[in-house]
Design a protein around this motif. Structure first.
Motif, PDB file in Angstrom:
ATOM      1  N   ASN A  21       0.859  -1.184   0.000  1.00 61.82           N
ATOM      2  CA  ASN A  21       0.000   0.000   0.000  1.00 61.82           C
ATOM      3  C   ASN A  21       0.889   1.225   0.000  1.00 61.82           C
ATOM      4  N   LEU A  22       0.471   2.255  -0.699  1.00 61.94           N
ATOM      5  CA  LEU A  22       1.235   3.500  -0.763  1.00 61.94           C
ATOM      6  C   LEU A  22       0.263   4.651  -0.920  1.00 61.94           C
ATOM      7  N   SER A  23       0.173   5.472   0.112  1.00 65.32           N
ATOM      8  CA  SER A  23      -0.706   6.638   0.035  1.00 65.32           C
ATOM      9  C   SER A  23       0.013   7.773  -0.695  1.00 65.32           C
ATOM     10  N   GLU A  24      -0.730   8.757  -1.135  1.00 64.28           N
ATOM     11  CA  GLU A  24      -0.121   9.922  -1.787  1.00 64.28           C
ATOM     12  C   GLU A  24       0.809  10.657  -0.827  1.00 64.28           C
ATOM     13  N   LYS A  29       6.383  11.977   0.694  1.00 64.13           N
ATOM     14  CA  LYS A  29       7.451  11.981   1.694  1.00 64.13           C
ATOM     15  C   LYS A  29       8.690  11.252   1.168  1.00 64.13           C
ATOM     16  N   VAL A  30       8.498  10.063   0.594  1.00 65.59           N
ATOM     17  CA  VAL A  30       9.618   9.268   0.071  1.00 65.59           C
ATOM     18  C   VAL A  30      10.313  10.010  -1.067  1.00 65.59           C
ATOM     19  N   PHE A  35      14.574  13.456  -3.538  1.00 62.23           N
ATOM     20  CA  PHE A  35      14.861  14.653  -4.330  1.00 62.23           C
ATOM     21  C   PHE A  35      14.799  15.857  -3.397  1.00 62.23           C
ATOM     22  N   LYS A  36      15.875  16.095  -2.671  1.00 63.37           N
ATOM     23  CA  LYS A  36      15.940  17.227  -1.739  1.00 63.37           C
ATOM     24  C   LYS A  36      15.729  18.530  -2.525  1.00 63.37           C
ATOM     25  N   ARG A 173      11.245   2.960  -1.530  1.00 64.84           N
ATOM     26  CA  ARG A 173      12.425   3.722  -1.974  1.00 64.84           C
ATOM     27  C   ARG A 173      12.286   4.030  -3.456  1.00 64.84           C
ATOM     28  N   VAL A 174      12.881   5.155  -3.853  1.00 63.87           N
ATOM     29  CA  VAL A 174      12.925   5.526  -5.272  1.00 63.87           C
ATOM     30  C   VAL A 174      13.899   4.600  -5.959  1.00 63.87           C
TER      31      VAL A 174
END
Length: 176
Positions: A21-24, A29-30, A35-36, A173-174
């Protein structure tokens, strides 16, 4: 009684589901951590006399100090406080032109448009919009006319990208 057991199995199964599951909010946040905020450099020149006032303000606030000077140019160098944002500011005494090299905006994650989860690969493709936010006080003092790439409505530009995330034991993770 059968219905009770069926209800219990469904309830317990939903808590221990293997599907990712992955919320918007979690996706934002991830991606934001990966991408700082990226300071974007801008360089321009201008004859606008307002820059003299801006230079005095930056000196008073401790961002710049006097640098090299001769009969043709006056250069202003960043202090330790200004170094992350400024490369240099130069005033050409013969042309009466100001030259600025430095950062006036940060590129940041603005919004998550869509999260598509691939349950088979424990991954997701996230549609993200990147945009710009001013780096103050530099934006307000130096980005005052069209010669600045991010002047007026140009700061509202957005860039949309699709970014792949992968689910691991310790979270999302990206993927590079």
């Amino acid at each position: 009684m059968r219905f009770f057991y069926l209800f219990l199995i469904i309830t317990i199964g939903s808590f221990f589901s293997c599907a990712p599951n992955l919320s918007e909010d979690e996706a934002k946040k991830v991606i934001s951590q990966h991408f700082k905020p990226e300071p974007i450099s801008c360089d321009f020149n201008s004859k606008n006399p307002f820059y003299e006032t801006a230079i005095r303000k930056l000196m008073t606030d401790g961002y710049i100090t006097y640098g090299f000077s001769n009969e043709y140019k006056q250069r202003y160098e960043p202090t330790q406080k200004g170094a992350p944002y400024l490369d240099t500011i130069t005033y050409d005494k013969t042309d009466k032109d100001w030259y600025f090299w430095g950062k006036v905006v940060n590129k940041v994650v603005k919004d998550i448009k869509e999260v598509l989860i691939d349950k088979n690969n424990n991954s997701a493709v996230v549609t993200v919009t990147f945009g710009f936010v001013p780096v103050e006080p530099f934006y307000s003092l130096l980005c005052i006319e069209e010669k600045c790439w991010y002047f007026a409505e140009k700061i509202n530009q957005i860039e949309e990208k699709k970014i792949k995330l992968k689910k691991y034991d310790k979270g999302w993770r990206v993927e590079s």
